[in-house]
Design a protein around this motif. Structure first.
Motif, short mmCIF file in Angstrom:
data_model
loop_
_atom_site.label_atom_id
_atom_site.label_comp_id
_atom_site.label_asym_id
_atom_site.label_seq_id
_atom_site.Cartn_x
_atom_site.Cartn_y
_atom_site.Cartn_z
N ALA A 97 34.90 42.71 48.37
CA ALA A 97 35.05 41.32 48.79
C ALA A 97 35.34 41.25 50.29
CB ALA A 97 36.15 40.65 47.99
N ARG A 98 36.15 42.16 50.79
CA ARG A 98 36.43 42.19 52.23
C ARG A 98 35.18 42.54 53.03
NH1 ARG A 98 41.30 45.05 50.16
NH2 ARG A 98 43.00 43.54 50.29
N GLY A 99 34.37 43.44 52.48
CA GLY A 99 33.12 43.80 53.14
C GLY A 99 32.16 42.64 53.23
N LEU A 100 32.18 41.77 52.23
CA LEU A 100 31.33 40.58 52.25
C LEU A 100 31.72 39.62 53.36
CD1 LEU A 100 30.91 39.89 48.44
CD2 LEU A 100 29.09 40.40 50.08
N VAL A 101 32.97 39.64 53.77
CA VAL A 101 33.42 38.82 54.89
C VAL A 101 33.06 39.49 56.21
CG1 VAL A 101 35.47 37.88 56.05
CG2 VAL A 101 35.28 37.77 53.56
N LEU A 102 33.19 40.81 56.26
CA LEU A 102 32.94 41.55 57.51
C LEU A 102 31.47 41.61 57.87
CD1 LEU A 102 34.15 43.29 59.76
CD2 LEU A 102 33.98 45.26 58.22
N LEU A 103 30.60 41.73 56.89
CA LEU A 103 29.17 41.90 57.14
C LEU A 103 28.55 40.79 58.01
CD1 LEU A 103 26.59 43.53 56.71
CD2 LEU A 103 26.29 42.29 54.56
#
Length: 119
Positions: A97-103
Motif C-alpha cells: 500500500a505504501r508503494g502504491l503511494v510512492l510510485l
C-alpha cells in the motif's frame, strides 16, 4: 540510424508498462489473501520487460541529444533503480500500500526532471 521519436516511444511505453504492472502487482498484494496469486509471475515478467525498455529508450534519446550524461539523467537512473526495487514490496500487504503511494510520486519526479532538466 534510429530517430529520436522512436526512442521516445520505447521509453514512454516502458514507463507506462512499469506503472501499470507495478500498480497491479502492489494492489493485488495489498489486498492480502491466503491463496497464491496467479498473476504474480505475469506481472513480474511485465515489470522486468518494462525495466529493460525504459533505459533502452532513455539512453537512446540521451545519445541523440549529444549532451553527455547530465545530472538530471543520473537522477532519473536513481529513480529507475528505486522503481525497479518496489516490486519487492509485494511481499507485505502494508508495504504494498505504501508503494502504491510512492510510485506516482516517483513517476512525477522523473517526468519533472526530464521536462525541466534542472541540473
Amino acid at each position: 540510424m534510429i530517430p529520436y521519436a522512436a526512442y521516445k516511444v520505447v521509453h514512454y511505453l516502458g514507463i507506462f508498462t512499469l506503472v501499470v504492472a507495478l500498480s497491479a502487482s502492489l494492489a493485488r498484494s495489498a489486498q492480502g489473501g491466503a491463496e497464491p496469486d496467479p498473476w504474480r509471475k505475469r506481472l513480474g515478467i511485465l515489470h522486468g520487460v518494462a525495466l529493460l525498455a525504459i533505459p533502452l529508450g532513455g539512453f537512446g534519446m540521451l545519445a541523440r541529444l549529444d549532451e553527455g550524461f547530465p545530472g538530471w539523467a543520473m537522477a532519473k537512473v536513481a529513480i529507475w533503480l528505486v522503481a525497479g526495487g518496489l516490486i519487492a514490496l509485494r511481499r507485505s500487504p502494508a508495504w504494498s500500500a505504501r508503494g502504491l503511494v510512492l510510485l506516482p510520486l516517483l513517476a512525477a519526479l522523473a517526468g519533472w526532471l526530464a521536462y525541466v532538466k534542472p541540473f
